[in-house]
Design a protein around this motif. Structure first.
Motif, PDB file in Angstrom:
ATOM      1  N   LEU A 125       0.821  -1.207   0.000  1.00 20.46           N
ATOM      2  CA  LEU A 125       0.000   0.000   0.000  1.00 20.46           C
ATOM      3  C   LEU A 125       0.857   1.259   0.000  1.00 20.46           C
ATOM      4  O   LEU A 125       0.553   2.247  -0.675  1.00 20.46           O
ATOM      5  N   LYS A 126       1.955   1.220   0.748  1.00 23.05           N
ATOM      6  CA  LYS A 126       2.825   2.390   0.871  1.00 23.05           C
ATOM      7  C   LYS A 126       3.881   2.464  -0.237  1.00 23.05           C
ATOM      8  O   LYS A 126       4.663   3.408  -0.288  1.00 23.05           O
ATOM      9  N   GLY A 127       3.911   1.440  -1.104  1.00 31.87           N
ATOM     10  CA  GLY A 127       4.890   1.431  -2.180  1.00 31.87           C
ATOM     11  C   GLY A 127       6.272   1.011  -1.746  1.00 31.87           C
ATOM     12  O   GLY A 127       7.252   1.261  -2.461  1.00 31.87           O
ATOM     13  N   HIS A 128       6.379   0.329  -0.598  1.00 30.14           N
ATOM     14  CA  HIS A 128       7.676  -0.057  -0.061  1.00 30.14           C
ATOM     15  C   HIS A 128       8.039  -1.508  -0.338  1.00 30.14           C
ATOM     16  O   HIS A 128       9.139  -1.937   0.004  1.00 30.14           O
ATOM     17  N   HIS A 129       7.116  -2.273  -0.914  1.00 34.26           N
ATOM     18  CA  HIS A 129       7.394  -3.691  -1.133  1.00 34.26           C
ATOM     19  C   HIS A 129       8.284  -3.861  -2.368  1.00 34.26           C
ATOM     20  O   HIS A 129       8.076  -3.195  -3.384  1.00 34.26           O
ATOM     21  N   PRO A 130       9.280  -4.764  -2.312  1.00 38.87           N
ATOM     22  CA  PRO A 130      10.196  -4.903  -3.451  1.00 38.87           C
ATOM     23  C   PRO A 130       9.551  -5.489  -4.698  1.00 38.87           C
ATOM     24  O   PRO A 130      10.065  -5.285  -5.808  1.00 38.87           O
ATOM     25  N   VAL A 131       8.433  -6.206  -4.545  1.00 37.14           N
ATOM     26  CA  VAL A 131       7.797  -6.860  -5.701  1.00 37.14           C
ATOM     27  C   VAL A 131       6.396  -6.326  -5.954  1.00 37.14           C
ATOM     28  O   VAL A 131       6.048  -5.949  -7.066  1.00 37.14           O
ATOM     29  N   GLY A 132       5.554  -6.312  -4.907  1.00 32.11           N
ATOM     30  CA  GLY A 132       4.179  -5.873  -5.070  1.00 32.11           C
ATOM     31  C   GLY A 132       4.078  -4.363  -5.181  1.00 32.11           C
ATOM     32  O   GLY A 132       4.461  -3.643  -4.264  1.00 32.11           O
ATOM     33  N   LYS A 133       3.584  -3.870  -6.296  1.00 32.62           N
ATOM     34  CA  LYS A 133       3.482  -2.438  -6.535  1.00 32.62           C
ATOM     35  C   LYS A 133       2.053  -2.075  -6.944  1.00 32.62           C
ATOM     36  O   LYS A 133       1.458  -2.744  -7.783  1.00 32.62           O
ATOM     37  N   PRO A 134       1.490  -1.004  -6.354  1.00 35.63           N
ATOM     38  CA  PRO A 134       0.160  -0.549  -6.782  1.00 35.63           C
ATOM     39  C   PRO A 134       0.188  -0.127  -8.244  1.00 35.63           C
ATOM     40  O   PRO A 134       1.222   0.354  -8.718  1.00 35.63           O
ATOM     41  N   PRO A 135      -0.922  -0.268  -8.998  1.00 38.01           N
ATOM     42  CA  PRO A 135      -2.189  -0.827  -8.517  1.00 38.01           C
ATOM     43  C   PRO A 135      -2.184  -2.353  -8.589  1.00 38.01           C
ATOM     44  O   PRO A 135      -1.720  -2.929  -9.582  1.00 38.01           O
ATOM     45  N   ILE A 136      -2.661  -2.996  -7.539  1.00 35.91           N
ATOM     46  CA  ILE A 136      -2.751  -4.454  -7.502  1.00 35.91           C
ATOM     47  C   ILE A 136      -3.822  -4.851  -6.493  1.00 35.91           C
ATOM     48  O   ILE A 136      -4.051  -4.127  -5.515  1.00 35.91           O
ATOM     49  N   VAL A 137      -4.510  -5.927  -6.761  1.00 41.79           N
ATOM     50  CA  VAL A 137      -5.448  -6.469  -5.776  1.00 41.79           C
ATOM     51  C   VAL A 137      -4.622  -7.046  -4.631  1.00 41.79           C
ATOM     52  O   VAL A 137      -3.758  -7.890  -4.859  1.00 41.79           O
ATOM     53  N   PRO A 138      -4.836  -6.613  -3.383  1.00 41.67           N
ATOM     54  CA  PRO A 138      -4.030  -7.101  -2.272  1.00 41.67           C
ATOM     55  C   PRO A 138      -4.580  -8.395  -1.690  1.00 41.67           C
ATOM     56  O   PRO A 138      -5.617  -8.901  -2.116  1.00 41.67           O
TER      57      PRO A 138
END
Length: 335
Positions: free
Chosen positions: A49-62
């Protein structure tokens, strides 16, 4: 449903074809359709959500923690049936690489995990490979079943520890996963558990779940332990873990490091202190965790701090970021 919720939880029962037509997507033989009942919010979802994940980037279904109802199955599905209560293994393994063929689906490269590289489970209806579904007794409440994924993480972690290292274990960090690990340690035969945790409420829960004592950071003296599980995994905690493990003991890195860290190599090498890692889980970890929950061995009563209806999903994500929350659930349906 409000705009925020529509973004987070889209309906994916329909697809747009190359001819720009709306078409209902039928099941393949190995697939099953599920309806979400509860979805848990994990710390890694907040990183996305905060854009800090190395792989998961918005926009994406969490989302990768779910308790769901099976509503349809493909012609070849035998492990679940319509009406089953299930949890989802979010690892969308390729089934073709050497790791998958060896049954180590958590090592599939590149890792496609729901909520990160693959669409997440926080949606009202979805189609998944049936092999990713693990049925649970219907006597188990939906809320408790929604905690199966964190319990599964803990089971996999402790199961990787050599049995002899469970004699005297130090756990660093007592958040959702740390408290789950304390319970897993107790269930799996740990004789003595010490927990380092700054929050008083979480420290009390650690004692409730099996820790013989809790300490705040900096309070640990010169003692050492047969095993150390680091649920934080930053520079300070990894260093302390390595320095506090006995000769021949094991340090398990359970937390997700934000970057590279240093370890006391000479200290580790001379007396064969092992540094290991736990990355997600395997299918049998889910089955074991569901059994723990069904038998009442794993207690979630104080771990689920809040439940929000799906219409208030944005509020749920805000609440999950507060320090005194442990596990926040989003409720999709009344069943």
């Amino acid at each position: 449903m409000n705009t925020v919720t529509n973004i987070l939880f889209p309906n994916i029962n329909e697809v747009i074809t190359e001819k720009k037509e709306i078409k209902f997507e039928p099941l393949k033989g190995h697939e099953a359709r599920i309806s979400a009942v509860y979805v848990g919010i994990c710390g890694s979802d907040l990183h996305v959500l905060k854009g800090h994940h190395p792989v998961g980037k918005p926009p994406i279904v969490p989302g990768h923690e779910i308790a769901a109802l099976v509503t349809e199955i493909g012609a070849d599905v035998t492990n679940v049936k319509v009406g089953d209560h299930v949890v989802v293994d979010p690892i969308m393994a390729c089934m073709e690489c050497p790791a998958c063929k060896a049954g180590r689906f958590n090592l599939c490269i590149p890792p496609y995990v729901a909520g990160f590289r693959a669409p997440g489970v926080a949606r009202s209806s979805q189609v998944l490979p049936a092999r990713n579904l693990h049925p649970a007794p219907k006597s188990l409440s939906w809320e408790v079943l929604a905690f199966a994924e964190p319990a599964t993480c803990a089971r996999h972690c402790v199961n990787r520890m050599p049995k002899e290292t469970l004699e005297d274990v130090l756990v660093i960090g007592a958040g959702t996963i740390g408290l789950s690990i304390v319970q897993a340690l107790k269930i799996m035969g740990a004789q003595k558990i010490t927990v380092i945790e700054p929050d008083q409420n979480k420290s009390e829960l650690a004692k409730k779940y099996g820790a013989c004592r809790t300490l705040k950071p900096g309070e640990l003296g010169d003692e050492s332990f047969t095993g150390v599980i680091d649920v934080v995994s930053n520079q300070a905690t990894i260093m302390e873990s390595c320095l506090k493990v006995k000769p021949g003991g094991t340090v398990m890195c359970m937390g997700v490091p934000s970057g590279n860290v240093e370890i006391p190599m000479a200290h580790m090498q001379r007396f064969e202190r092992d540094l290991m890692f736990s990355g997600m889980y395997l299918p049998d970890d889910f089955d074991a965790a569901i059994e723990w929950l069904a038998d009442g061995l794993f207690d979630t009563s104080d771990l689920i701090t809040d439940v929000f209806d799906v219409e208030n999903a944005a509020e749920a994500f805000t609440r999950a970021q507060e320090a005194d929350s442990i596990k926040v659930l989003v409720k999709f349906a009344d069943l």
